[in-house]
Design a protein around this motif. Structure first.
Motif, PDB file in Angstrom:
ATOM      1  N   LEU A   1       2.439   8.402  -7.314  1.00 42.53           N
ATOM      2  CA  LEU A   1       2.751   8.334  -5.882  1.00 42.53           C
ATOM      3  C   LEU A   1       3.544   7.069  -5.573  1.00 42.53           C
ATOM      4  O   LEU A   1       4.568   7.107  -4.888  1.00 42.53           O
ATOM      5  CB  LEU A   1       1.458   8.353  -5.050  1.00 42.53           C
ATOM      6  N   ARG A   2       3.081   5.944  -6.099  1.00 38.38           N
ATOM      7  CA  ARG A   2       3.795   4.666  -5.884  1.00 38.38           C
ATOM      8  C   ARG A   2       5.227   4.775  -6.394  1.00 38.38           C
ATOM      9  O   ARG A   2       6.176   4.316  -5.749  1.00 38.38           O
ATOM     10  CB  ARG A   2       3.105   3.533  -6.633  1.00 38.38           C
TER      11      ARG A   2
ATOM     12  N   THR B   1       5.827  14.467  -3.520  1.00 41.21           N
ATOM     13  CA  THR B   1       6.261  13.344  -2.691  1.00 41.21           C
ATOM     14  C   THR B   1       7.781  13.302  -2.615  1.00 41.21           C
ATOM     15  O   THR B   1       8.355  13.126  -1.532  1.00 41.21           O
ATOM     16  CB  THR B   1       5.702  12.028  -3.270  1.00 41.21           C
TER      17      THR B   1
ATOM     18  N   LEU C   1       7.426   6.810  -4.161  1.00 42.47           N
ATOM     19  CA  LEU C   1       7.679   6.160  -2.871  1.00 42.47           C
ATOM     20  C   LEU C   1       8.465   4.856  -3.015  1.00 42.47           C
ATOM     21  O   LEU C   1       8.959   4.307  -2.031  1.00 42.47           O
ATOM     22  CB  LEU C   1       6.354   5.864  -2.160  1.00 42.47           C
TER      23      LEU C   1
ATOM     24  N   TRP D   1      -9.361  10.600  -0.681  1.00 44.55           N
ATOM     25  CA  TRP D   1      -8.561   9.899  -1.696  1.00 44.55           C
ATOM     26  C   TRP D   1      -9.285   9.747  -3.029  1.00 44.55           C
ATOM     27  O   TRP D   1      -8.642   9.502  -4.050  1.00 44.55           O
ATOM     28  CB  TRP D   1      -8.073   8.559  -1.163  1.00 44.55           C
TER      29      TRP D   1
ATOM     30  N   TYR E   1      -2.121   8.223  -8.795  1.00 40.39           N
ATOM     31  CA  TYR E   1      -1.867   7.134  -7.837  1.00 40.39           C
ATOM     32  C   TYR E   1      -0.577   6.395  -8.200  1.00 40.39           C
ATOM     33  O   TYR E   1       0.264   6.118  -7.338  1.00 40.39           O
ATOM     34  CB  TYR E   1      -3.059   6.176  -7.801  1.00 40.39           C
TER      35      TYR E   1
ATOM     36  N   PHE F   1       1.541   7.806   5.176  1.00 39.99           N
ATOM     37  CA  PHE F   1       0.721   8.283   4.060  1.00 39.99           C
ATOM     38  C   PHE F   1      -0.742   8.227   4.492  1.00 39.99           C
ATOM     39  O   PHE F   1      -1.268   7.162   4.818  1.00 39.99           O
ATOM     40  CB  PHE F   1       0.952   7.464   2.782  1.00 39.99           C
TER      41      PHE F   1
ATOM     42  N   THR G   1       0.844  -1.195   0.000  1.00 38.30           N
ATOM     43  CA  THR G   1       0.000   0.000   0.000  1.00 38.30           C
ATOM     44  C   THR G   1       0.881   1.247   0.000  1.00 38.30           C
ATOM     45  O   THR G   1       2.089   1.175   0.240  1.00 38.30           O
ATOM     46  CB  THR G   1      -0.870   0.026   1.259  1.00 38.30           C
ATOM     47  N   LEU G   2       0.269   2.398  -0.208  1.00 37.15           N
ATOM     48  CA  LEU G   2       1.022   3.659  -0.101  1.00 37.15           C
ATOM     49  C   LEU G   2       1.621   3.790   1.293  1.00 37.15           C
ATOM     50  O   LEU G   2       2.752   4.251   1.449  1.00 37.15           O
ATOM     51  CB  LEU G   2       0.102   4.852  -0.404  1.00 37.15           C
TER      52      LEU G   2
ATOM     53  N   GLU H   1      -5.275   1.292   2.712  1.00 41.04           N
ATOM     54  CA  GLU H   1      -4.210   1.951   1.940  1.00 41.04           C
ATOM     55  C   GLU H   1      -3.396   2.948   2.774  1.00 41.04           C
ATOM     56  O   GLU H   1      -2.264   3.267   2.426  1.00 41.04           O
ATOM     57  CB  GLU H   1      -4.855   2.677   0.753  1.00 41.04           C
TER      58      GLU H   1
END
Ligand code: G3I
Length: 315
Positions: free
Chosen positions: A310-311, A260, A314, A277, A307, A15, A3-4, A36
């Motif tokens: 973001l992944r 991020t 990270l 979200w 989304y 997150f 997950t985030l 998440e």
């Protein structure tokens, strides 16, 4: 798949997402909310109009519902907010106050609410949106009646009530350096010098594609770190003029990625929270006509390019 929150945790960050009580009956929504993210902010449930609807009469229903849901999912809570000029109860706004009376009202509100949530929340947005765009103090009922010292008082009372909660000042349009962000920098310096309990600055980050990316974000986060303060991106969304095109969604994804990365590059930027979200429950369309599509998941709860960005940031 991770997950985030899992990905952020590997960097020592959280997150999070905001949520609001009416949405909690939507089971497809709460399933992802509960899995998440590892930090939750109540979008409205802890505001003054909700928690002290009549003077001295407190109602914890909305806030408790969200705190309990978060606990059930092993999530922490960024509590929001003790002092704000908006969403105040009518009994407070509908009359004039002497400084002594308003001071007592403010103190009682902060002590009672922060005590109620003592030990149950990670942090408090103690004062929200205290400055104007030009860096002058916003002329709220608190500022006009009590003067600028209300901010230090609020922080001290919150600390007295919940000594372990991280105490924040939080605002929008302070992502880039500039007059409003500089006002926080100076105030934070002063408060630290006076020994006032301040732990962090919350940058809301309600961005809009049509206004440009805040290119000095990382530099700005860094200067607050140097004062010994945490920072957090607390209410992230990136709105656009509708309709959302593939191009705009790709640019939005770049912004989520860049924000991020900026946070990860600065040690004391402790985490990121999106202001809900899914576009299904975003505040944007109701406040900015013709704008929206601001969040990383669409109205059908499907992940958007943002989304995946973001992944990516990270990972
Ligand atoms: O509770 C009433 C409901 O009874 C009524 O039927 C309905 C009809 O409009 O309104 C409901 O109140 C709404 C409230 O949210 C609760 O849903 C208000 O109209 C609406 O204005 C209010 O909006 C909130 C907004 O703050 C108010 O300024 C948003 O949900 C909330 O997401 C937003 O959050 C703020 C942060 O606290 C601070 N930073 C900016 C951010 C976005 O504005």
């Amino acid at each position: 798949q991770s997950t985030l929150a899992d990905l952020a945790r590997r960097h020592g960050r959280y997150f999070g997402s905001a949520t609001d009580n009416p949405e909690l009956t939507d089971t497809a929504y709460t399933a992802l909310l509960g899995s998440e993210f590892d930090m939750i902010t109540p979008g409205n449930g802890m505001k003054w109009y909700a928690t002290e609807p009549r003077q001295g009469v407190f109602d914890w229903t909305a806030g408790d519902q969200i705190v309990n849901l978060a606990r059930a999912h092993h999530q922490k809570v960024r509590a929001h907010t003790l002092v704000w000029h908006s969403q105040l109860p009518d009994w407070l706004t509908g009359r004039t106050w002497s400084a002594d009376d308003l001071r007592a009202v403010l103190k009682n509100h902060i002590l009672t609410e922060a005590r109620h949530y003592r030990g149950k929340v990670y942090s408090w947005d103690v004062v929200n949106e205290a400055f104007n765009e030009d860096g002058t103090y916003r002329e709220t009922v608190f500022y006009k009646t009590l003067g600028p010292g209300y901010i230090a008082d609020a922080l001290r009372w919150a600390h007295q009530a919940d000594p372990h909660a991280k105490l924040y000042l939080n605002d929008y349009n302070i992502e880039a350096t500039g007059p409003k962000s500089d006002a926080y920098y100076r105030l934070a310096q002063e408060l630290k010098a006076q020994g006032v309990p301040l732990d962090g600055i919350g940058l809301q980050a309600h961005l809009a594609l049509q206004y440009g990316y805040p290119a000095t974000l990382e530099e700005n986060l860094r200067r607050f770190s140097r004062l010994g303060l945490d920072t957090a991106l607390t209410e992230v969304d990136v709105r656009m003029l509708l309709p959302a095109t593939e191009e705009k969604l790709a640019e939005q994804a770049d912004w989520y990625r860049d924000m991020t990365r900026a946070c990860l590059a600065v040690r004391r930027c402790v985490g990121i929270t999106v202001w809900d979200w899914t576009d299904k429950y975003s505040w944007i369309p109701a406040f900015f006509e013709g704008q929206g599509a601001a969040l990383p998941w669409d109205e059908q709860l499907r992940p958007k390019p943002a989304y995946f960005a973001l992944r990516d940031a990270l990972a």
